[in-house]
Design an enzyme around this catalytic site. Structure first.
Site, PDB file in Angstrom:
ATOM      1  N   HIS A   1       2.904 -46.335  50.502  1.00 35.13           N
ATOM      2  CA  HIS A   1       3.653 -45.591  51.524  1.00 35.13           C
ATOM      3  C   HIS A   1       3.871 -46.354  52.841  1.00 35.13           C
ATOM      4  CE1 HIS A   1       2.331 -42.090  49.103  1.00 35.13           C
ATOM      5  NE2 HIS A   1       1.108 -42.582  49.205  1.00 35.13           N
TER       6      HIS A   1
HETATM    7  C1  BDR Z   1      -0.153 -40.937  53.538  1.00 38.61           C
HETATM    8  O1  BDR Z   1      -1.472 -40.374  53.496  1.00 38.61           O
HETATM    9  C2  BDR Z   1      -2.430 -41.397  53.323  1.00 38.61           C
HETATM   10  O2  BDR Z   1      -3.165 -41.186  52.174  1.00 38.61           O
HETATM   11  C3  BDR Z   1      -1.704 -42.704  53.257  1.00 38.61           C
HETATM   12  O3  BDR Z   1      -2.374 -43.687  54.019  1.00 38.61           O
HETATM   13  C4  BDR Z   1      -0.324 -42.418  53.811  1.00 38.61           C
HETATM   14  O4  BDR Z   1      -0.261 -42.652  55.205  1.00 38.61           O
HETATM   15  C5  BDR Z   1       0.577 -40.610  52.257  1.00 38.61           C
HETATM   16  O5  BDR Z   1       0.647 -39.235  52.081  1.00 38.61           O
END
Ligand code: BDR
Ligand code: CA
Length: 317
Positions: free
Chosen positions: A239
């Protein structure tokens, strides 16, 4: 000219990769890293940020711990994805980058004040630090060119069926940032789920043959196991680095300027983001909402960053 950036994060496996990309690429001038409670407690996310900056050789970048809980409600952590340390998988040595004694929000404010030009905030954890900055220092709005956020989704969620983790963890903060008047660009799950760390990506990283690349493979392999266990993904989505990649090369992210809201009251949908993609609501456009990812450009940037840092590095672990 490089984009002057404050990176607000909660490392976190994908945050860790975003730090590497921000340090490595000459188009980014990383002036400060602040951490927030999210994937783990704020003490652990600060330690993890120091670990990654140390590995990247970015010894001059100040890093400070910020808010330890959301603006309201209980602390929600993402240990079921990122493990007990927040960066489970590899073994880390002692970081050489120290912890700045300031509160993360103070470091943000001081950095903006010292910049002498508008800066970009990249926010890849819950938005508590950014919202707190804007509450305490409303004048800082003028000092921020844009806030690029990993959060939300135009589709469904992950932490709950409709809410993405970063927004669910502090929906009030997300709504305040969205309503602040500072331009925002949102990279949601609908985009980040196009950035899967497939076997092919892992093979490209492995082939770099450096200790840093090997550490990244270990991180992403752990991340893959929790994504497989929790959501049945065959490969985990990377992400957070998409936000940084977008600043380096805007063509990475296709987006639209539309009306966006954060759901604060829903019985089962608190923390969901609602994007009016088809103009069905009477909402003035207020946010850039990401829709498409140029995968090839993205992975070339990400793998190129690990390569560059790995080749310039010495014994950093
Ligand atoms: C987001 O939540 C976290 O687990 C990750 O780092 C990312 O920023 C994805 O939903
Ligand atoms: Ca994150």
């Amino acid at each position: 000219m490089p984009v002057p950036v404050i990176l607000d994060c909660d490392p976190g496996h994908d945050d860790a990769m975003a730090i590497l990309l921000a340090v490595a690429h000459p188009a980014i001038d990383l002036r400060a890293v602040t951490t927030v409670a999210g994937n783990q407690t704020v003490a652990k996310t600060a330690l993890n940020a120091r670990r990654m900056l140390s590995l990247a050789g970015a010894h001059q970048v100040p890093v400070a711990a910020g808010c330890d809980r959301p603006l309201s409600g209980a602390l929600e952590i993402g240990d079921y994805v990122h493990g007990e340390s927040g960066l489970d998988g590899p073994a880390f040595g002692e970081p050489v980058v120290p912890l700045d004694p300031r509160h993360g929000v103070d470091l943000m404010h001081d950095t903006l004040a010292a910049a002498g030009e508008p800066m970009t905030i990249v926010a890849i954890g819950p938005l508590t630090n950014v919202a707190t900055l804007l509450r305490r220092h409303p004048g800082d709005r003028e000092r921020i060119r844009e806030i690029v956020i990993m959060g939300g989704s135009v589709d469904r969620g992950n932490h709950t069926p409709y809410a993405e983790f970063n927004i669910y963890a502090d929906p009030e903060a997300a709504a305040e940032v969205l309503d602040s008047g500072v331009p925002t660009t949102w990279v949601g799950l609908n985009v980040s789920h196009q950035a899967l760390v497939t076997a092919d990506v892992l093979a490209r990283l492995s082939a770099l043959g450096t200790p840093l690349a090997e550490l990244c493979v270990e991180l992403l392999t752990f991340f893959g196991t929790t994504y497989q266990r929790t959501w049945g993904f065959e490969a985990p989505p990377l992400h957070d680095p998409i936000t940084v990649a977008y600043l380096i090369d805007p063509a990475v992210l296709g987006h639209v300027h539309v009306g966006l809201r954060v759901e604060l009251d829903g019985t089962h949908t608190r923390g969901a983001t609602v994007a009016d993609l088809h103009g069905r609501m009477d909402w003035a456009p207020n946010a850039n909402v990401g829709l498409t990812l140029d995968r090839e450009r993205f992975w070339d940037l990400m793998i190129g960053a690990v390569d560059a840092l790995g080749r310039s590095g010495d014994e950093r672990r």
